[in-house]
Design an enzyme around this catalytic site. Structure first.
Site, PDB file in Angstrom:
ATOM      1  N   SER A 140       1.783 -13.978   4.483  1.00 21.57           N
ATOM      2  CA  SER A 140       2.794 -14.409   5.450  1.00 21.57           C
ATOM      3  C   SER A 140       3.442 -15.747   5.125  1.00 21.57           C
ATOM      4  CB  SER A 140       2.169 -14.503   6.847  1.00 21.57           C
ATOM      5  OG  SER A 140       1.624 -13.269   7.195  1.00 21.57           O
ATOM      6  N   ILE A 147      -9.403 -10.947   4.602  1.00 23.19           N
ATOM      7  CA  ILE A 147      -9.365  -9.884   5.576  1.00 23.19           C
ATOM      8  C   ILE A 147      -7.984  -9.215   5.653  1.00 23.19           C
ATOM      9  CG2 ILE A 147     -11.148 -10.782   7.127  1.00 23.19           C
ATOM     10  CD1 ILE A 147      -8.947 -12.139   8.772  1.00 23.19           C
ATOM     11  N   ASN A 148      -7.963  -8.019   6.218  1.00 22.00           N
ATOM     12  CA  ASN A 148      -6.685  -7.434   6.600  1.00 22.00           C
ATOM     13  C   ASN A 148      -6.261  -8.113   7.909  1.00 22.00           C
ATOM     14  OD1 ASN A 148      -4.451  -5.612   6.861  1.00 22.00           O
ATOM     15  ND2 ASN A 148      -5.614  -4.123   5.669  1.00 22.00           N
ATOM     16  N   SER A 195       0.844  -1.198   0.000  1.00 19.19           N
ATOM     17  CA  SER A 195       0.000   0.000   0.000  1.00 19.19           C
ATOM     18  C   SER A 195       0.878   1.246   0.000  1.00 19.19           C
ATOM     19  CB  SER A 195      -0.895   0.035   1.241  1.00 19.19           C
ATOM     20  OG  SER A 195      -1.718  -1.090   1.277  1.00 19.19           O
ATOM     21  N   CYS A 216      -6.131  -1.069   7.757  1.00 17.63           N
ATOM     22  CA  CYS A 216      -4.902  -1.468   8.436  1.00 17.63           C
ATOM     23  C   CYS A 216      -5.042  -1.187   9.939  1.00 17.63           C
ATOM     24  CB  CYS A 216      -3.754  -0.671   7.840  1.00 17.63           C
ATOM     25  SG  CYS A 216      -2.204  -1.367   8.258  1.00 17.63           S
ATOM     26  N   GLY A 229      -3.880 -16.394   6.308  1.00 22.29           N
ATOM     27  CA  GLY A 229      -3.352 -17.668   6.786  1.00 22.29           C
ATOM     28  C   GLY A 229      -3.207 -18.772   5.758  1.00 22.29           C
TER      29      GLY A 229
HETATM   30  C1  LIG Z   1       4.556  -7.381   6.963  1.00 27.66           C
HETATM   31  C2  LIG Z   1       3.152  -7.145   6.467  1.00 27.66           C
HETATM   32  C3  LIG Z   1       2.838  -5.963   5.813  1.00 27.66           C
HETATM   33  C4  LIG Z   1       1.537  -5.733   5.355  1.00 27.66           C
HETATM   34  N1  LIG Z   1       1.264  -4.577   4.692  1.00 27.66           N
HETATM   35  C5  LIG Z   1       0.017  -4.374   4.174  1.00 27.66           C
HETATM   36  C6  LIG Z   1      -0.259  -3.226   3.383  1.00 27.66           C
HETATM   37  O1  LIG Z   1       0.611  -2.397   3.099  1.00 27.66           O
HETATM   38  N2  LIG Z   1      -1.538  -3.076   2.935  1.00 27.66           N
HETATM   39  C7  LIG Z   1      -2.547  -3.996   3.182  1.00 27.66           C
HETATM   40  O2  LIG Z   1      -3.677  -3.802   2.718  1.00 27.66           O
HETATM   41  N3  LIG Z   1      -2.281  -5.097   3.901  1.00 27.66           N
HETATM   42  C8  LIG Z   1      -1.043  -5.317   4.386  1.00 27.66           C
HETATM   43  N4  LIG Z   1      -0.765  -6.466   5.089  1.00 27.66           N
HETATM   44  C9  LIG Z   1      -1.854  -7.453   5.299  1.00 27.66           C
HETATM   45  C10 LIG Z   1      -1.825  -8.555   4.240  1.00 27.66           C
HETATM   46  O3  LIG Z   1      -2.041  -8.063   2.938  1.00 27.66           O
HETATM   47  C11 LIG Z   1      -2.883  -9.635   4.545  1.00 27.66           C
HETATM   48  O4  LIG Z   1      -4.175  -9.044   4.511  1.00 27.66           O
HETATM   49  C12 LIG Z   1      -2.680 -10.271   5.918  1.00 27.66           C
HETATM   50  O5  LIG Z   1      -1.309 -10.450   6.180  1.00 27.66           O
HETATM   51  C13 LIG Z   1      -3.381 -11.635   6.033  1.00 27.66           C
HETATM   52  O6  LIG Z   1      -2.881 -12.543   5.085  1.00 27.66           O
HETATM   53  P1  LIG Z   1      -1.735 -13.642   5.430  1.00 27.66           P
HETATM   54  O7  LIG Z   1      -2.176 -14.322   6.688  1.00 27.66           O
HETATM   55  O8  LIG Z   1      -1.696 -14.529   4.233  1.00 27.66           O
HETATM   56  O9  LIG Z   1      -0.460 -12.876   5.630  1.00 27.66           O
HETATM   57  C14 LIG Z   1       0.533  -6.715   5.564  1.00 27.66           C
HETATM   58  C15 LIG Z   1       0.851  -7.909   6.218  1.00 27.66           C
HETATM   59  C16 LIG Z   1       2.146  -8.132   6.669  1.00 27.66           C
HETATM   60  C17 LIG Z   1       2.465  -9.444   7.360  1.00 27.66           C
END
Ligand SMILES: Cc1cc2nc3c(=O)[nH]c(=O)nc-3n(C[C@H](O)[C@H](O)[C@H](O)COP(=O)(O)O)c2cc1C
Length: 309
Positions: free
Chosen positions: A271, A191-192, A46, A133, A249
């Site tokens: 992640s 989700i975020n 973002s 966020c 996840g």
């Molecule tokens: C280090 C990190 C940075 C992230 N930065 C953003 C971001 O800039 N904008 C956003 O919409 N989500 C951001 N997220 C959220 C992810 O896009 C995602 O919604 C969230 O991590 C859940 O997915 P996951 O469990 O597969 O990581 C970030 C997540 C992590 C771990």
């Protein structure tokens, strides 16, 4: 061979795996590597109109509870170098003519969002608004009226598909999804991260400099599945058909299938890259392919939402 292609409104994706915002999406070379790993689409980190410094370190930690690795906790604070730098990277990425789609994830105030969406639309295939966020300002994604109006305003300005990324940190995510749909969004990303905290008991203080952070990774998968299910179920009842990008996840092909069964049309991958490396996209696609063959599913449409009554 099962057909893994999917659609997000007008966007056709060769497969449902999308690099989630914030992970590796800071420059064209990293985005290219993710595409080479097999991603059907990639989302930038973002970014805002002007550069943001973000929070002090520690800004990201690995969460280990009872010796189990359960995910990541981050409060980066949307640090980014601003639109001009991202414009260069998006142009560089586009000039490679890769067989993929580029989603620009943007962040700003209510006044900045429409302006930035307009500034980006020539450089990406879709715009995603990050209103959710948990460690910055997620007030827009907690107010259905404001979200509906903002979505409508941006839709009136741009012709590229608009994705609204929403938060699990609300009382009723269905109401928030409905507001984005009423505003005219082309897809919902859910989700975020989940608002969370880790305290260092030796110091008696939260570890992150920002104290609170966003929890992501394997531990939030059941939460993400439930939220996608709730949104899809609401849409079914109201005869709405807006694609959901299920995020949270996803670690294996089986997780991806589960998210599709809850109603997702595509999946955000975040992640897990920390745990299974950058070539995780190809690995998850192979696992999905194997599951689909074994269970005789021919395409994503046969799986989407089947768990939802
Ligand atoms: C280090 C990190 C940075 C992230 N930065 C953003 C971001 O800039 N904008 C956003 O919409 N989500 C951001 N997220 C959220 C992810 O896009 C995602 O919604 C969230 O991590 C859940 O997915 P996951 O469990 O597969 O990581 C970030 C997540 C992590 C771990």
């Amino acid at each position: 061979m099962p057909d893994l292609s999917t659609r997000l409104g007008k966007l056709n994706l060769k497969n449902p795996l999308i690099l989630a915002a914030g992970i590796l999406g800071t420059n064209a070379d990293l985005l290219k590597r993710v595409v080479e790993s097999g991603a059907g689409a990639v989302t930038t980190k973002s970014f805002s109109i002007n550069k943001r410094k973000g929070y002090e370190n520690p800004a990201v930690i690995e969460l280990i509870e009872n010796r189990q690795k359960i995910g990541l906790l981050n409060a980066i604070g949307l640090a980014n170098p601003g639109f001009e730098k991202f414009k260069e990277e998006m142009e560089k990425f586009k000039s490679c003519n890769l067989d993929t789609k580029l989603i620009a994830s943007i962040f700003g105030t209510i006044a900045e969002f429409p302006k930035l969406a307009g500034m980006c639309e020539n450089y990406a295939d879709a715009i995603e608004i990050d209103v959710s966020c948990p460690h910055v300002d997620d007030s827009i994604s907690k107010n259905p009226k404001i979200l509906k109006n903002l979505t409508g305003e941006i839709k009136g300005l741009i012709s590229k598909p608009l994705i609204v990324k929403i938060s699990p940190n609300v009382t009723d995510i269905k109401e928030i999804a409905k507001a984005a749909i009423d505003g005219g969004c082309d897809a919902i990303a859910a989700i975020n991260t989940v608002k969370a905290m880790k305290i260092d008991i030796n110091f008696g203080k939260p570890i992150l400099a920002n104290k609170f952070g966003g929890y992501s990774g394997i531990g939030i998968k059941p939460i993400a599945v439930a939220k996608v299910y709730e949104i899809y179920s609401m849409m079914k009842k109201e005869n709405l058909d807006v694609p959901i990008i299920g995020i949270g996840g996803t670690t294996t092909g089986e997780d991806a299938i589960e998210m599709l069964m809850a109603g997702a049309s595509a999946l955000g991958i975040g992640s897990v890259i920390h745990y299974r490396e950058i070539d995780v996209f190809g690995k998850i696609l192979n696992e999905m392919d194997e599951f689909m063959k074994e269970h005789n599913y021919k395409n994503i449409g046969e799986i989407k939402g089947i768990a939802v009554e």
